[in-house]
Design a protein around this motif. Structure first.
Motif, PDB file in Angstrom:
ATOM      1  N   ILE A 151       0.686  -1.268   0.123  1.00 41.29           N
ATOM      2  CA  ILE A 151       0.124   0.099  -0.055  1.00 41.29           C
ATOM      3  C   ILE A 151       0.916   1.274  -0.155  1.00 41.29           C
ATOM      4  O   ILE A 151       0.576   2.222  -0.740  1.00 41.29           O
ATOM      5  CB  ILE A 151      -0.898   0.022   1.186  1.00 41.29           C
ATOM      6  N   LEU A 152       2.012   1.151   0.852  1.00 44.66           N
ATOM      7  CA  LEU A 152       2.890   2.419   0.913  1.00 44.66           C
ATOM      8  C   LEU A 152       3.599   2.689  -0.378  1.00 44.66           C
ATOM      9  O   LEU A 152       3.475   3.715  -0.741  1.00 44.66           O
ATOM     10  CB  LEU A 152       4.082   2.171   1.917  1.00 44.66           C
ATOM     11  N   LEU A 153       4.012   1.564  -1.241  1.00 41.87           N
ATOM     12  CA  LEU A 153       4.576   1.634  -2.465  1.00 41.87           C
ATOM     13  C   LEU A 153       3.665   2.414  -3.244  1.00 41.87           C
ATOM     14  O   LEU A 153       4.124   3.302  -4.086  1.00 41.87           O
ATOM     15  CB  LEU A 153       5.053   0.363  -3.127  1.00 41.87           C
ATOM     16  N   GLU A 154       2.384   1.901  -3.340  1.00 44.97           N
ATOM     17  CA  GLU A 154       1.390   2.464  -4.120  1.00 44.97           C
ATOM     18  C   GLU A 154       1.045   4.114  -3.744  1.00 44.97           C
ATOM     19  O   GLU A 154       0.886   4.854  -4.621  1.00 44.97           O
ATOM     20  CB  GLU A 154      -0.093   1.672  -4.148  1.00 44.97           C
ATOM     21  N   LEU A 155       0.686   4.111  -2.447  1.00 43.75           N
ATOM     22  CA  LEU A 155       0.639   5.599  -1.913  1.00 43.75           C
ATOM     23  C   LEU A 155       1.724   6.709  -2.397  1.00 43.75           C
ATOM     24  O   LEU A 155       1.146   7.746  -2.909  1.00 43.75           O
ATOM     25  CB  LEU A 155       0.418   5.421  -0.745  1.00 43.75           C
ATOM     26  N   TYR A 156       2.800   6.145  -2.555  1.00 46.69           N
ATOM     27  CA  TYR A 156       4.179   7.269  -2.595  1.00 46.69           C
ATOM     28  C   TYR A 156       4.424   6.962  -4.133  1.00 46.69           C
ATOM     29  O   TYR A 156       5.366   7.732  -4.502  1.00 46.69           O
ATOM     30  CB  TYR A 156       4.796   6.802  -1.585  1.00 46.69           C
ATOM     31  N   ASN A 157       3.918   6.232  -4.937  1.00 51.00           N
ATOM     32  CA  ASN A 157       4.102   6.016  -6.240  1.00 51.00           C
ATOM     33  C   ASN A 157       5.440   6.424  -6.629  1.00 51.00           C
ATOM     34  O   ASN A 157       5.675   7.321  -7.453  1.00 51.00           O
ATOM     35  CB  ASN A 157       3.069   6.973  -6.964  1.00 51.00           C
ATOM     36  N   GLY A 158       6.406   5.642  -6.183  1.00 50.50           N
ATOM     37  CA  GLY A 158       7.917   5.742  -6.721  1.00 50.50           C
ATOM     38  C   GLY A 158       8.623   6.652  -5.775  1.00 50.50           C
ATOM     39  O   GLY A 158       9.958   6.542  -5.803  1.00 50.50           O
ATOM     40  N   GLU A 159       8.021   7.512  -5.050  1.00 47.19           N
ATOM     41  CA  GLU A 159       8.605   8.552  -4.052  1.00 47.19           C
ATOM     42  C   GLU A 159       9.131   7.486  -2.867  1.00 47.19           C
ATOM     43  O   GLU A 159       8.438   6.528  -2.469  1.00 47.19           O
ATOM     44  CB  GLU A 159       7.826   9.410  -3.657  1.00 47.19           C
ATOM     45  N   GLU A 160       9.858   7.981  -2.159  1.00 42.55           N
ATOM     46  CA  GLU A 160      10.344   7.260  -1.191  1.00 42.55           C
ATOM     47  C   GLU A 160       9.327   7.496   0.014  1.00 42.55           C
ATOM     48  O   GLU A 160       8.856   8.542   0.408  1.00 42.55           O
ATOM     49  CB  GLU A 160      11.770   8.255  -0.465  1.00 42.55           C
ATOM     50  N   ALA A 161       8.818   6.421   0.656  1.00 37.18           N
ATOM     51  CA  ALA A 161       7.940   6.430   1.743  1.00 37.18           C
ATOM     52  C   ALA A 161       8.437   7.077   2.943  1.00 37.18           C
ATOM     53  O   ALA A 161       9.615   6.706   3.347  1.00 37.18           O
ATOM     54  CB  ALA A 161       7.365   4.942   1.991  1.00 37.18           C
ATOM     55  N   PRO A 162       7.796   7.750   3.861  1.00 40.48           N
ATOM     56  CA  PRO A 162       8.109   8.380   4.961  1.00 40.48           C
ATOM     57  C   PRO A 162       8.910   7.250   5.948  1.00 40.48           C
ATOM     58  O   PRO A 162       8.582   6.341   6.146  1.00 40.48           O
ATOM     59  CB  PRO A 162       6.933   8.599   5.746  1.00 40.48           C
ATOM     60  N   GLY A 163      10.135   7.912   6.487  1.00 43.44           N
ATOM     61  CA  GLY A 163      10.989   7.038   7.271  1.00 43.44           C
ATOM     62  C   GLY A 163      10.067   6.277   8.540  1.00 43.44           C
ATOM     63  O   GLY A 163      10.390   5.222   8.878  1.00 43.44           O
ATOM     64  N   ALA A 164       9.224   7.278   9.010  1.00 48.58           N
ATOM     65  CA  ALA A 164       8.612   6.993  10.136  1.00 48.58           C
ATOM     66  C   ALA A 164       7.519   5.621  10.005  1.00 48.58           C
ATOM     67  O   ALA A 164       7.584   4.653  10.947  1.00 48.58           O
ATOM     68  CB  ALA A 164       7.530   7.904  10.774  1.00 48.58           C
ATOM     69  N   GLY A 184      15.142  -1.151  -2.276  1.00 48.72           N
ATOM     70  CA  GLY A 184      14.252  -2.324  -2.679  1.00 48.72           C
ATOM     71  C   GLY A 184      13.732  -3.159  -1.936  1.00 48.72           C
ATOM     72  O   GLY A 184      13.044  -4.175  -2.044  1.00 48.72           O
ATOM     73  N   LEU A 185      14.083  -2.943  -0.793  1.00 52.06           N
ATOM     74  CA  LEU A 185      13.399  -3.756   0.609  1.00 52.06           C
ATOM     75  C   LEU A 185      11.817  -3.630   0.764  1.00 52.06           C
ATOM     76  O   LEU A 185      11.227  -4.556   0.836  1.00 52.06           O
ATOM     77  CB  LEU A 185      14.252  -3.560   1.864  1.00 52.06           C
ATOM     78  N   LEU A 186      11.543  -2.479   0.429  1.00 50.91           N
ATOM     79  CA  LEU A 186      10.010  -2.282   0.604  1.00 50.91           C
ATOM     80  C   LEU A 186       9.413  -3.058  -0.519  1.00 50.91           C
ATOM     81  O   LEU A 186       8.389  -3.613  -0.714  1.00 50.91           O
ATOM     82  CB  LEU A 186       9.558  -0.777   0.559  1.00 50.91           C
ATOM     83  N   GLU A 187      10.095  -2.939  -1.680  1.00 49.01           N
ATOM     84  CA  GLU A 187       9.467  -3.697  -2.890  1.00 49.01           C
ATOM     85  C   GLU A 187       9.430  -5.059  -2.723  1.00 49.01           C
ATOM     86  O   GLU A 187       8.363  -5.748  -3.208  1.00 49.01           O
ATOM     87  CB  GLU A 187      10.220  -3.234  -4.228  1.00 49.01           C
ATOM     88  N   LYS A 188      10.518  -5.616  -2.203  1.00 47.55           N
ATOM     89  CA  LYS A 188      10.471  -7.115  -1.791  1.00 47.55           C
ATOM     90  C   LYS A 188       9.328  -7.458  -0.845  1.00 47.55           C
ATOM     91  O   LYS A 188       8.582  -8.547  -1.275  1.00 47.55           O
ATOM     92  CB  LYS A 188      11.748  -7.431  -1.105  1.00 47.55           C
ATOM     93  N   TRP A 189       9.349  -6.449  -0.046  1.00 40.52           N
ATOM     94  CA  TRP A 189       7.976  -6.818   1.206  1.00 40.52           C
ATOM     95  C   TRP A 189       6.748  -6.784   0.197  1.00 40.52           C
ATOM     96  O   TRP A 189       5.753  -7.563   0.479  1.00 40.52           O
ATOM     97  CB  TRP A 189       7.900  -5.899   2.297  1.00 40.52           C
ATOM     98  N   ALA A 190       6.473  -5.732  -0.600  1.00 39.89           N
ATOM     99  CA  ALA A 190       5.269  -5.399  -1.292  1.00 39.89           C
ATOM    100  C   ALA A 190       5.139  -6.938  -2.058  1.00 39.89           C
ATOM    101  O   ALA A 190       3.968  -7.190  -2.239  1.00 39.89           O
ATOM    102  CB  ALA A 190       5.345  -4.307  -1.975  1.00 39.89           C
ATOM    103  N   ARG A 191       5.983  -7.311  -2.814  1.00 42.91           N
ATOM    104  CA  ARG A 191       6.064  -8.496  -3.547  1.00 42.91           C
ATOM    105  C   ARG A 191       5.406  -9.637  -2.746  1.00 42.91           C
ATOM    106  O   ARG A 191       4.645 -10.593  -3.277  1.00 42.91           O
ATOM    107  CB  ARG A 191       7.579  -8.866  -4.258  1.00 42.91           C
ATOM    108  N   LEU A 192       5.917  -9.829  -1.553  1.00 39.14           N
ATOM    109  CA  LEU A 192       5.370 -10.993  -0.921  1.00 39.14           C
ATOM    110  C   LEU A 192       3.934 -10.862  -0.511  1.00 39.14           C
ATOM    111  O   LEU A 192       3.560 -12.086  -0.455  1.00 39.14           O
ATOM    112  CB  LEU A 192       6.122 -10.716   0.749  1.00 39.14           C
ATOM    113  N   SER A 193       3.233  -9.647  -0.630  1.00 41.19           N
ATOM    114  CA  SER A 193       1.793  -9.696  -0.230  1.00 41.19           C
ATOM    115  C   SER A 193       1.072 -10.242  -1.321  1.00 41.19           C
ATOM    116  O   SER A 193      -0.010 -10.663  -1.307  1.00 41.19           O
ATOM    117  CB  SER A 193       1.460  -8.014  -0.219  1.00 41.19           C
ATOM    118  N   ARG A 194       1.752 -10.483  -2.687  1.00 39.56           N
ATOM    119  CA  ARG A 194       1.008 -11.140  -3.648  1.00 39.56           C
ATOM    120  C   ARG A 194       1.152 -12.764  -3.850  1.00 39.56           C
ATOM    121  O   ARG A 194       1.049 -13.316  -4.550  1.00 39.56           O
ATOM    122  CB  ARG A 194       1.650 -10.578  -4.961  1.00 39.56           C
ATOM    123  N   ARG A 195       1.986 -13.098  -2.586  1.00 40.58           N
ATOM    124  CA  ARG A 195       2.200 -14.647  -2.566  1.00 40.58           C
ATOM    125  C   ARG A 195       1.639 -15.183  -1.336  1.00 40.58           C
ATOM    126  O   ARG A 195       2.176 -15.437  -0.346  1.00 40.58           O
ATOM    127  CB  ARG A 195       3.980 -14.828  -2.231  1.00 40.58           C
TER     128      ARG A 195
END
Lengths: 321, 364
Positions: free
Chosen positions: A110-123, A135-146
């Motif tokens: 969701i964060l990846l989608e919300l921030y659409n390529g921009e860096e998600a807030p560190g908090a 790349g780590l957030l992307e890897k976690w996001a990929r996991l949501s589809r598995r």
């Protein structure tokens, strides 16, 4: 948000677009609901002629199952944007406590989608426990589809980090390696090491991961009934090391052979520099008093006359001589 | 190959009236020029952007060598950062907050710092290069910097300039009075590596043709086989490029050839995986070196260097051949001697300059 009682039959139960599924068991929640009912009102959004659930899927499903006609909910205003809803939803989720891997993965997506390529807030990343590494957030996001991996994670036998690493693998090899890790019951860091080794060997050797995992040598170790999981783990790690670092492992073996042929006394140990890099060789003398030290030193001096000593330092000497 | 043509040039107001800014305006007539107080760091790489800033640090730096390996003692004239050749192995990818081409507009200060250094140390030979944080000639068609630097060095008594490139942008070097003080140098690799890891750079044929042309113009030459990569049948690939090189240019014009096996900061591995998913270079047998960088296991490095060294020495035993950032054990095993025997690596390279180029503090 306004509070109101929402008729459960007005909810579109099929629309689960705001769901952050946990893949966890609901026993504790159900026990609480059975005792006290819904304490914290679910969040609802009006869309078209129906309501959709934003937060509180399990609570509302429980009420529906129980036969309730309505439930007290907080209703989002009609003009609220999806990103605003998501931000609140994530914020709330993060404040509820540690998320399980499935929730983390979904939140990452969701964060990846919300921030659409921009860096998600560190908090958010800190609260999620995801290091701010590219790349780590992307890897976690990929996991949501598995979901099949998330189910396995739910068993607690697979480390998050290993699952995240295989989230981009083709399904068969991902499940195969996770099955292997489940069998080995090894620590998280060893799981990650095994996953990385397999990945890198397959890329290096141009070999599909599944083919590598089905390698007879690996399968023989896995199916060996005479080895327990700890021994299997060690034998497999050695095998993967040999496949990933063949030259280094060969040099280590040669070193061991050469040291053995020197027939060193037990009081002396020769230690090469890590990975044989540089000139920082060491000799350890073990002794328990002055007499022992004298003996060890005499034995060390005796070593100097042995031509076999040169072999240890020169990897090609054996071949050349 | 074609020179980059940035469509947007962002210039800091401090250097907006610099000679460099004027040259860029003349060479990039269709680009949009923007003047800003300060160019902000960014995480987004945009090859269409060229930044011109006033650099506030040292413009003449020492080669970032480490204690545990022999360093060449080269000095770096720092005129800009980044590169659009986008080679898979390039360390510049790790400079995440400054991903765009950046030039330093305070060229005058750079030359001033250089003059002071040469004047204050008249009794030593200065080997100075520009190709550490960017390619020496990639932007030269736009900046014309070589037209300033080459004549500057021509007028010095105790310094040589090395321009290190993977391009064939030597147009500005034609007709310059270099006075035998400039070495034009090319980074070379095998054809296979060139195609897979540095596809945007000039072809080997283009580089060798440019080298030959520079030799014809009287420039001295140098070649750097760095990074050497271990891949299946690397021997065939490297033997082939060495033979092509030795056929293409007269070895007597070559001041030195360096060899450096691939080494990288650990964080670069992930960057390569993400930016160049098809590249296999991060999957070699790397160990952590004494400087904290990842490097091939030493036996592999020795094999690479011995192989290259043998071919080069067969062609010209007198050619100065050196290893970049290696220790005594690897030098001795691969080349049969260590720099200590020749007074150190820096002294060895100084001697190559004095012997070949006849430049040195003791000469007129």
């Amino acid at each position: 948000m306004d509070f109101g009682r929402i008729c459960l039959s007005d909810i579109d139960w099929e629309d689960r677009c705001f769901e952050i599924r946990s893949f966890g068991h609901n026993a504790r929640l159900h026990a609480s609901l059975d005792r006290l009912g819904i304490i914290d009102p679910p969040w609802i959004l009006r869309r078209g002629g129906k309501y959709i659930v934003v937060d509180g899927f399990k609570r509302l499903a429980w009420a529906r199952e129980k036969g309730d006609r309505d439930a007290g909910c907080l209703l989002f205003p009609a003009n609220v944007s999806p990103s605003e809803i998501w931000e609140r939803r994530i914020e709330r989720k993060l404040f509820e406590g540690d998320l399980n891997p499935a929730e983390k993965a979904r939140t990452a997506a969701i964060l990846l989608e919300l921030y659409n390529g921009e860096e998600a807030p560190g908090a958010f990343l800190i609260a999620l426990g995801i290091p701010n590494r590219k790349g780590l957030l992307e890897k976690w996001a990929r996991l949501s589809r598995r979901p099949e991996i998330l189910e396995l994670l739910g068993s607690g036998e697979i480390a998050d980090r290993a699952a995240v690493e295989v989230s981009g693998w083709e399904p068969e090899s991902a499940m195969k390696v996770l099955g292997l890790l489940k069998l080995l019951r090894c620590s998280a860091s060893i799981q990650v090491e095994i996953v990385e080794r397999i990945d890198e060997i397959s890329i290096r050797e141009n070999r599909p991961r599944l083919d590598l995992l089905n390698d007879p040598k690996i399968q023989e170790i896995v199916s060996d009934k005479n080895k327990n999981s700890r021994v299997k783990t060690q034998v497999l790690r050695d095998l993967f090391s040999r496949m990933r670092f063949p030259r280094l492992v060969e040099r280590e073996r040669k070193f061991m052979r050469d040291v053995k042929s020197l027939a060193l006394p037990r009081s002396i140990r020769i230690v090469p520099p890590p990975a044989f890099e540089g000139n920082g060789w060491k000799m350890e003398l073990h002794f328990s008093g002055p007499a022992g030290l004298r003996d060890a030193l005499a034995e060390a001096v005796g070593l100097a006359g042995k031509s076999l000593l040169d072999r240890i330092f020169d990897p090609d000497l054996e071949e050349r001589s | 190959m074609h020179a980059p043509k940035p469509s947007r040039v962002i210039i800091e107001s401090d250097v907006s009236n610099s000679e460099l800014a004027a040259t860029l305006r003349a060479n990039l007539p269709s680009a949009r020029f923007e003047i800003v107080d300060r160019v902000q760091d960014s995480t987004r790489r945009d090859p269409n952007i060229l930044e011109v800033v006033r650099f506030r640090g040292r413009l003449l730096k020492s080669c970032p060598g480490t204690q545990n390996y022999y360093c060449c003692g080269y000095r770096i004239l720092h005129f800009g950062t980044q590169c659009t050749l986008d080679c898979t192995y390039c360390i510049l990818q790790a400079y995440l907050n400054q991903p765009n081409l950046r030039l330093f507009g305070n060229t005058g200060e750079m030359l001033g710092e250089l003059s002071t250094e040469l004047e204050q140390n008249p009794n030593r030979l200065h080997r100075i290069g520009t190709g550490e944080f960017t390619d020496s000639l990639l932007l030269d068609p736009l900046t014309g910097l070589s037209k300033i630097l080459v004549p500057f060095f021509a007028g010095t008594r105790n310094a040589v300039l090395e321009l290190k490139t993977k391009t064939n942008f030597i147009g500005n070097l034609v007709g310059l009075d270099h006075n035998g003080r400039t070495i034009t140098a090319w980074s070379l690799n095998s054809e296979q590596v060139r195609r897979s890891e540095e596809p945007k750079s000039a072809t080997l044929e283009e580089r060798l043709a440019a080298a030959r042309r520079c030799a014809d113009l009287g420039y001295y030459l140098a070649f750097h086989f760095d990074p050497l990569l271990e891949y299946p049948d690397w021997q065939t690939g490297y033997a082939e490029i060495l033979n092509r090189l030795l056929d293409a240019v007269d070895p007597s014009r070559i001041v030195w050839i360096s060899l450096g096996a691939f080494r990288f900061m650990p964080e670069l591995k992930q960057i390569i995986r993400e930016r160049h998913a098809r590249s296999k270079i991060p999957y070699g047998e790397f160990i952590r070196g004494l400087d904290g960088k990842m490097r091939y296991f030493r036996d592999i490095r020795v094999e690479l260097y011995s192989f290259m060294g043998e071919i080069i020495r067969k062609a010209d035993p007198s050619l100065c051949l050196y290893l970049c950032m290696e220790g005594k054990d690897v030098w001795t095993e691969a080349l049969g001697f260590s720099p200590d025997e020749q007074g150190g690596l820096a002294a060895m390279l100084d001697k190559a300059v004095e012997d070949k180029m006849k430049v040195g503090p003791g000469r007129g």
